[in-house]
Design an enzyme around this catalytic site. Structure first.
Site, PDB file in Angstrom:
ATOM      1  CG  ASP A  72      -1.556  -1.198   1.618  1.00 31.13           C
ATOM      2  OD1 ASP A  72      -1.491  -2.157   0.839  1.00 31.13           O
ATOM      3  OD2 ASP A  72      -2.139  -1.242   2.705  1.00 31.13           O
ATOM      4  CD  GLU A  87      -6.998  -5.178   3.918  1.00 32.50           C
ATOM      5  OE1 GLU A  87      -6.441  -5.945   4.723  1.00 32.50           O
ATOM      6  OE2 GLU A  87      -6.694  -5.142   2.720  1.00 32.50           O
TER       7      GLU A  87
HETATM    8  C1  FRU Z   1      -3.804  -3.756   2.626  1.00 33.32           C
HETATM    9  C2  FRU Z   1      -3.184  -4.128   3.965  1.00 33.32           C
HETATM   10  C3  FRU Z   1      -3.593  -3.140   5.027  1.00 33.32           C
HETATM   11  C4  FRU Z   1      -2.497  -3.294   6.034  1.00 33.32           C
HETATM   12  C5  FRU Z   1      -1.295  -3.523   5.165  1.00 33.32           C
HETATM   13  C6  FRU Z   1      -0.267  -4.452   5.744  1.00 33.32           C
HETATM   14  O1  FRU Z   1      -3.082  -4.215   1.530  1.00 33.32           O
HETATM   15  O2  FRU Z   1      -3.560  -5.441   4.305  1.00 33.32           O
HETATM   16  O3  FRU Z   1      -4.876  -3.355   5.550  1.00 33.32           O
HETATM   17  O4  FRU Z   1      -2.352  -2.176   6.847  1.00 33.32           O
HETATM   18  O5  FRU Z   1      -1.774  -4.065   3.940  1.00 33.32           O
HETATM   19  O6  FRU Z   1       0.864  -4.504   4.943  1.00 33.32           O
END
Ligand code: FRU
Length: 457
Positions: free
Chosen positions: A3, A182
């Protein structure tokens, strides 16, 4: 990387942090990597900004400029609000392993200090409790945190970024729920003095074409509660590879979005080396009303004109026969953009290909009012049985003519159709670059305003 995180504009610099495991190309102990840019186009990687600590690894989150020193870290301090993920507590299965914390920088993002009072928002007993996106809400004079809480969004308010009060919850029996929610974002647009609020909610799995994707809701936000105008499910992007996208903070009226160009269906096994994953192009978001309903529109940011050079104006290309641009224009560069218009009552197909028989196609099926991207023969698809796919996207616009812009890189295509009402972002892994485009329209129909651009680095 995965992300994008903590995107904030400050003193002429765009900061982009990102989920990063420096020791491996598969997901692992998360850090915040850091990159900076003056123009959203040319990026320079910076030292890692946030390392795991005794409270956990560093999951996704956001950053703000604290202009009025509400938190007491200094005027204009950059404050990052992120999720600490505690893997040791996770083993205990209490559900208390994710909580929200702060870090701040008073030297333009060069060095970061974790706040000693972390976590600022302890976990109330929700297994998935993460990805805080914080903004200043002018109307109620406070910070508002939009947080993903399992399969809902919970809003929190704070005067100082340190003390948070629960405001409301959104999401029960509305929207797509095929997976965990998310990386949310709450943004507003001005419509003749009235604010249109858009709540972006990424979810995984549960995207329309499988795996990870981003939905959004349009409505009102009064500083406490988000109320959608309708219960429709809307998607930011119908390609397979635009996830966890959110917008920059502190960019005035501009809403600049960037996503992670990948999908958890296969993110850890895509055949690249020694790196894995990239972001989408930065996109400017807006809103447009179609048949009385608001939709997001997305366009690559205008700054990209700095690396876009007109190559060939082909004007009109008739349907009825296949037209190869390699034959008419010559071999295509590694990265390019193709714009065109086409009548919406006919089918078309645009195939990017190389000499080894590998291809990816973008097209439109008029009878179904559906765009598609087919990457079943795009090159290496062997690494995951979820990769080779033909993905569809509904046409939202009712205009008689389709206008589309295709941005092609060596391993990705980003399509913006109808002013960006429909976007499709898709990756591929051919053994050679696609140096040809074949245009196929139906006889009696024609591509018009066909323009080819070279994209340089
Ligand atoms: C989304 C996610 C988020 C989390 C991060 C962990 O891709 O799962 O929810 O904070 O990646 O790397």
């Amino acid at each position: 990387m995965n992300d994008p995180n903590g995107m904030v504009y400050h003193n002429g610099t765009y900061h982009l942090f990102f989920q990063h495991n420096p020791d491996s190309t598969v997901w692992g102990p998360m850090h915040w990597g850091h990159a900076t840019s003056q123009d959203l186009v040319h990026w320079e990687e910076q030292p890692i900004a946030l390392y795991p600590d005794s409270l956990g690894t560093i999951f996704s989150g956001s950053a703000v400029v604290d202009k009025d020193n509400t938190a007491g870290f200094g005027n204009d301090a950059l404050v990052a609000i992120f999720t600490h993920h505690n893997h040791a507590i996770e083993q205990e299965k209490t559900g208390l392993h994710q909580y929200q914390s702060l870090a701040y920088s008073t030297d333009e993002g060069k060095t970061w200090t974790k706040y000693e009072g972390n976590p600022v928002l302890p976990n109330p007993g929700i297994w998935d409790f993460r990805d805080p996106k914080v903004m200043w809400h002018e109307g109620s004079g406070k910070w508002v945190m939009t947080l993903a809480t399992k399969q809902s969004i919970t809003f929190y308010g704070s005067p100082n970024l340190k003390d948070w009060t629960r405001l409301s919850e959104f999401g029960e029996s509305i929207g797509a729920h095929g997976g965990v929610w998310e990386c949310p974002d709450l943004i507003s647009f001005d419509d003749q003095g009235k604010k249109i609020w858009v709540l972006i909610v990424n979810l995984n799995p549960g995207a329309p074409n499988g795996g990870s994707g981003g939905q959004y809701f349009v409505g009102d936000f009064d500083g406490t509660t988000f109320r959608p105008y309708d219960t429709d499910i809307r998607w930011l992007d119908f390609g397979r590879d635009n996830y966890a996208g959110v917008t920059w903070s502190n960019t005035g009226e501009r809403r600049i979005f960037i996503g992670w160009m990948n999908n958890w269906d296969y993110a850890n096994v895509v055949p690249t080396n020694p790196w894995r994953s990239a972001t989408t192009l930065p996109r400017e978001l807006g809103v447009e009303k179609v048949n009385g309903k608001w939709y997001l529109i997305a366009q690559p940011v205008a700054e990209l004109s700095a690396i876009t050079t007109a190559m060939r104006d082909l004007a009109k290309v008739d349907g009825g026969e296949d037209v190869s641009l390699k034959t008419t224009v010559g071999k295509l560069p590694e990265t390019y953009r193709l714009d065109f218009t086409y009548p919406a009552d006919s089918d078309f197909k645009i195939t990017l290909k190389n000499d080894t028989g590998e291809w990816v196609a973008f097209g439109y099926v008029a009878a179904e009012r559906q765009f598609f991207i087919d990457r079943t023969q795009s090159g290496d698809v062997s690494f995951s049985d979820k990769f080779a796919s033909r993905d569809s996207a509904p046409r939202i616009s009712g205009e008689p003519v389709i206008r589309a812009s295709l941005w092609v890189d060596v391993a990705s295509i980003e399509v913006f159709a109808d002013n960006g009402l429909t976007a499709m972002t898709t990756t591929f892994f051919p053994t050679q670059v696609y140096d040809d485009i074949v245009l196929q329209g139906q006889s009696g129909a024609a591509f018009a305003d066909v323009n080819l651009y070279r994209i340089s680095r």
